[in-house]
Write an enzyme that holds these catalytic residues in place. Structure first.
Site, short mmCIF file in Angstrom:
data_model
loop_
_atom_site.label_atom_id
_atom_site.label_comp_id
_atom_site.label_asym_id
_atom_site.label_seq_id
_atom_site.Cartn_x
_atom_site.Cartn_y
_atom_site.Cartn_z
N SER A 65 2.86 40.65 9.16
CA SER A 65 3.30 42.04 9.30
C SER A 65 3.18 42.62 10.70
CB SER A 65 2.53 42.93 8.32
OG SER A 65 2.98 42.72 7.01
N LYS A 68 6.21 44.31 12.05
CA LYS A 68 6.56 45.73 11.86
C LYS A 68 6.38 46.56 13.12
CE LYS A 68 5.79 45.23 6.97
NZ LYS A 68 4.75 44.89 6.01
N SER A 120 1.68 49.13 5.63
CA SER A 120 2.42 47.88 5.78
C SER A 120 3.42 47.66 4.65
CB SER A 120 1.45 46.70 5.85
OG SER A 120 2.05 45.60 6.48
#
Length: 392
Positions: A65, A68, A120
């Protein structure tokens, strides 16, 4: 016997000359070793873009993640924060971490970015991508274009959320550079340092409430970001940032089972051994000339390094009569070198001229790709043209 003695003396002198060390290097003590448990790690100074520490920093690895970070900055640069983002079938109930958006639900891009970075949310990542890029594929194209423009040569993105996929990877050094870039965007900066965020919930009588998963915000004095990450193949990944005494650092670890502690050590290391120093201040006179520098220049130096700094004044040709030159009092630039490598450029103006606003960063040449598409709007993009061409 005498010839043999002379030969020995010559050999001894030759050996001493071969082993001699320049005085400047002797005066700079070596820094202590920094160790982490990470497969790859990097530490960067945000103001200058200088990488202060790197271990396997260019290895191309899964990043979970941490993806992101790119998703957020591309959405911020291209999107309208107040426009509603609608949750499609593709975004609804996306596997992995989630902010539990309902099918057809609408939320402003601004609020969805908080859900993306604090919790997330993979559903938020997909919805944002479809909204900003027209489709997930269209948004991924924007992500990879941004990576090219920032000179992230060890990165390629296949999705906006970071679930494991072939052809989806980055490196510790690239993530450090990307995050240093993003931290100069005020919207991004405000989102990633937020401990808790509430947002309207159209489906319930209560608001959404998102607590930031980044424990560094609570564990480390001065922490102000950035993002956790985990998948079964990427393992624990973390990007953190902190600010002390006006200096901001970003630390990155990939596949690190002791990341909270390692990030504390890395940030401490940077603050202690590479403090940010000012070489010149905005409006400061250029000795021997009727000129002033246009902005403050700061750089992180290890002990003794500042002795190796050289400044070179490069003046422009005088403006001819009738010229359409619109640079007003701009007369040239001071190029700054550290041990022969250019680390910055500061424009100089005629004394008494109007000086432009301070740049967000020290412009450093040859660290970013030479052209940045006009679609990546804003002054930050212009500054970065010159800068980086150097858990769920």
């Amino acid at each position: 016997m005498r010839i043999k003695s002379i030969t020995c003396w010559i050999a001894t002198i030759a050996l001493l000359l071969t082993c001699s060390v320049p005085v400047s290097a002797q005066s700079r003590p070596s820094l202590p070793e920094l160790y982490t448990h990470a497969q790859a790690a990097a530490l960067i100074d945000v103001t200058s873009g200088r990488v202060l520490y790197s271990s396997h920093g260019d290895d191309e690895l899964r990043i979970a993640s941490l993806t992101k970070i790119m998703t957020a900055i591309v959405a911020i640069e291209h999107g309208d924060f107040k426009k509603p983002v609608k949750v499609s079938k593709n975004a609804f109930a996306k596997e992995g971490s989630s902010i539990y958006l309902k099918l057809g639900e609408e939320m402003t891009l601004e609020n969805m970015l908080y859900g993306l970075m604090l919790r997330s949310g993979n559903d938020a990542a997909t919805a944002i991508a479809e909204h900003v890029g027209g489709s997930e594929e269209g948004f991924v194209y924007l992500m990879n274009e941004e990576a090219k423009q920032l000179g992230l040569v060890h990165s390629h993105f296949a999705n906006p959320h970071g679930l494991d996929a072939e052809g989806h990877y980055s490196s510790a050094n690239d993530l450090a550079k990307l995050t240093a870039y993003a931290m100069h965007n005020p919207v991004f900066r405000d989102i990633v340092k937020t401990p808790t965020k509430k947002a309207p919930n159209p489906n319930e009588s209560w608001d959404y409430k998102w607590d930031n998963k980044n424990k560094m915000l609570r564990l480390y004095d001065g922490a102000d970001g950035v993002k956790t990450g985990y998948t079964k193949k990427a393992f624990r990944c973390l990007v953190s940032s902190a600010t002390r005494n006006g200096q901001q650092l970003v630390a990155v670890t990939l596949n690190d089972g002791d990341d909270w502690n390692d990030h504390g050590k890395m940030l401490d290391y940077g603050f202690e051994y590479y403090p940010l120093s000012s070489l010149m201040e905005k409006g400061e006179a250029v000795k021997g000339y009727d000129l002033v520098v246009s902005n403050t220049f700061q750089y992180p130096f290890a002990k003794g390094e500042q002795d190796g700094v050289e400044k070179k004044l490069v003046l422009r040709q005088p403006v001819r009569e009738g010229s359409t030159d619109v640079s007003f009092g701009l007369r040239g630039e001071i190029q700054i070198y550290l041990e022969g490598k250019q680390v910055g450029v500061v424009p100089v103006y005629q004394k008494g001229s109007f000086l432009p606003a301070e740049k967000a960063r020290n412009p450093v040449q040859n660290t970013v790709a030479p052209e940045h598409s006009s679609t990546f709007a804003g002054a930050l993009s212009e500054v970065v043209k010159k800068l980086f061409l150097q858990h769920d």
